[in-house]
Design a protein around this motif. Sequence first.
Motif, PDB file in Angstrom:
ATOM      1  N   VAL A   4      -7.144   3.358  11.432  1.00  0.00           N
ATOM      2  CA  VAL A   4      -7.178   3.772  10.105  1.00  0.00           C
ATOM      3  C   VAL A   4      -6.021   4.651   9.670  1.00  0.00           C
ATOM      4  O   VAL A   4      -5.291   4.406   8.726  1.00  0.00           O
ATOM      5  N   PHE A   5      -5.535   5.425  10.800  1.00  0.00           N
ATOM      6  CA  PHE A   5      -4.503   6.384  10.268  1.00  0.00           C
ATOM      7  C   PHE A   5      -3.080   5.686  10.411  1.00  0.00           C
ATOM      8  O   PHE A   5      -2.447   5.987   9.366  1.00  0.00           O
ATOM      9  N   LEU A   6      -2.889   4.649  10.727  1.00  0.00           N
ATOM     10  CA  LEU A   6      -1.915   3.894  11.037  1.00  0.00           C
ATOM     11  C   LEU A   6      -1.612   3.214   9.626  1.00  0.00           C
ATOM     12  O   LEU A   6      -0.439   2.991   9.184  1.00  0.00           O
ATOM     13  N   ASP A   7      -2.802   2.361   9.252  1.00  0.00           N
ATOM     14  CA  ASP A   7      -2.610   1.711   7.902  1.00  0.00           C
ATOM     15  C   ASP A   7      -2.437   2.736   6.781  1.00  0.00           C
ATOM     16  O   ASP A   7      -1.763   2.456   5.679  1.00  0.00           O
ATOM     17  N   SER A   8      -3.051   3.927   6.927  1.00  0.00           N
ATOM     18  CA  SER A   8      -2.868   4.829   5.996  1.00  0.00           C
ATOM     19  C   SER A   8      -1.178   5.478   5.884  1.00  0.00           C
ATOM     20  O   SER A   8      -0.950   5.585   4.762  1.00  0.00           O
ATOM     21  N   LEU A   9      -0.794   5.523   7.008  1.00  0.00           N
ATOM     22  CA  LEU A   9       0.634   6.097   6.906  1.00  0.00           C
ATOM     23  C   LEU A   9       1.599   5.052   6.558  1.00  0.00           C
ATOM     24  O   LEU A   9       2.476   5.477   5.712  1.00  0.00           O
ATOM     25  N   GLY A 196      -1.299  -0.591   3.306  1.00  0.00           N
ATOM     26  CA  GLY A 196      -0.827  -0.525   4.727  1.00  0.00           C
ATOM     27  C   GLY A 196      -1.078  -2.082   5.401  1.00  0.00           C
ATOM     28  O   GLY A 196      -0.199  -2.293   5.943  1.00  0.00           O
ATOM     29  N   GLN A 197      -2.148  -2.481   4.956  1.00  0.00           N
ATOM     30  CA  GLN A 197      -2.473  -3.992   5.485  1.00  0.00           C
ATOM     31  C   GLN A 197      -1.826  -5.193   4.962  1.00  0.00           C
ATOM     32  O   GLN A 197      -1.654  -6.217   5.452  1.00  0.00           O
ATOM     33  N   HIS A 198      -1.145  -4.827   3.684  1.00  0.00           N
ATOM     34  CA  HIS A 198      -0.445  -5.966   3.008  1.00  0.00           C
ATOM     35  C   HIS A 198       0.823  -5.523   2.618  1.00  0.00           C
ATOM     36  O   HIS A 198       1.681  -5.822   1.688  1.00  0.00           O
ATOM     37  N   SER A 199       1.555  -4.417   3.454  1.00  0.00           N
ATOM     38  CA  SER A 199       2.882  -3.945   3.467  1.00  0.00           C
ATOM     39  C   SER A 199       4.133  -4.951   3.253  1.00  0.00           C
ATOM     40  O   SER A 199       4.975  -5.008   2.471  1.00  0.00           O
ATOM     41  N   LEU A 200       3.670  -6.115   4.289  1.00  0.00           N
ATOM     42  CA  LEU A 200       4.911  -7.190   3.810  1.00  0.00           C
ATOM     43  C   LEU A 200       4.900  -7.987   2.619  1.00  0.00           C
ATOM     44  O   LEU A 200       5.920  -8.147   2.066  1.00  0.00           O
ATOM     45  N   LYS A 201       3.788  -8.228   2.117  1.00  0.00           N
ATOM     46  CA  LYS A 201       3.604  -8.792   0.947  1.00  0.00           C
ATOM     47  C   LYS A 201       4.177  -7.873  -0.359  1.00  0.00           C
ATOM     48  O   LYS A 201       5.012  -8.445  -1.304  1.00  0.00           O
ATOM     49  N   ILE A 202       3.953  -6.640  -0.175  1.00  0.00           N
ATOM     50  CA  ILE A 202       4.259  -5.861  -1.271  1.00  0.00           C
ATOM     51  C   ILE A 202       5.880  -5.399  -1.085  1.00  0.00           C
ATOM     52  O   ILE A 202       6.500  -5.418  -2.043  1.00  0.00           O
ATOM     53  N   TYR A 203       6.257  -5.461   0.197  1.00  0.00           N
ATOM     54  CA  TYR A 203       7.860  -5.505   0.084  1.00  0.00           C
ATOM     55  C   TYR A 203       8.369  -6.453  -0.563  1.00  0.00           C
ATOM     56  O   TYR A 203       9.503  -6.275  -0.965  1.00  0.00           O
ATOM     57  N   LEU A 204       7.864  -7.836  -0.233  1.00  0.00           N
ATOM     58  CA  LEU A 204       8.730  -8.901  -0.790  1.00  0.00           C
ATOM     59  C   LEU A 204       8.436  -8.910  -2.489  1.00  0.00           C
ATOM     60  O   LEU A 204       9.483  -9.650  -2.946  1.00  0.00           O
TER      61      LEU A 204
END
Length: 223
Positions: A4-9, A196-204
Amino acid sequence: MRAVFLDSLRGMAVIWMIIFHTAYDLKMFHYVTWNFSEGFWYAFPRVIAFTFLFCVGMSLNYGHRPSINWRALNKRSLKLGGAALAVSIGTYIIFPSQWIFFGTLHCIFVGSILGALVVNHRKLAWGLLGAILVLQYLLHYDIRWVSSILQKPSMDFIPIYPWFWAILLGILVGPYLSRNTVLQQMKPNKFLNFLGQHSLKIYLIHQPVIFGTIWLVSQLVKA
């Protein structure tokens, strides 16, 4: 397995990234006059890059210990490599004078592979981390020769050296953080976790959306 903390970060890094790119695009359209070559706006994107890379290192502890999960690594590498290539091609077409030949995503792509190779070799990871920090920040051994060869300034240049140190730090610190009771008992923030779980899609997609929106507004203002 997800922390959880990793996704939040990672989700926080996504928010910071959107804020920075919004400010950067406003500068490109001359709506603001902020200086991005020094001070806060110079440091901010580097903090964001560090956070993403640190998260990459931490996540390797969950996916590749006690041994490398080659199937998962190959699948993720193909996804990251394709996304990095798309960023390079897209920026070359739209911004040929500042195209991204090795940005944050490229660094994550290469760093994820290298990190997976050392995640189960802690002494080697410590040695590499120490060597990079000494060479870069004490002896000031830089790699400016890369830009001098290409003769191209880039909108986002995050070379694997020295930035691999952030991934190594995440690899080495990750196990200690994963055992921290405060972090483990952290209640999930649905919004941050989603980012956090969709960071790649959001990045693109976030930059085309932001840039396109500001461009559209600028055209409406001129009309």
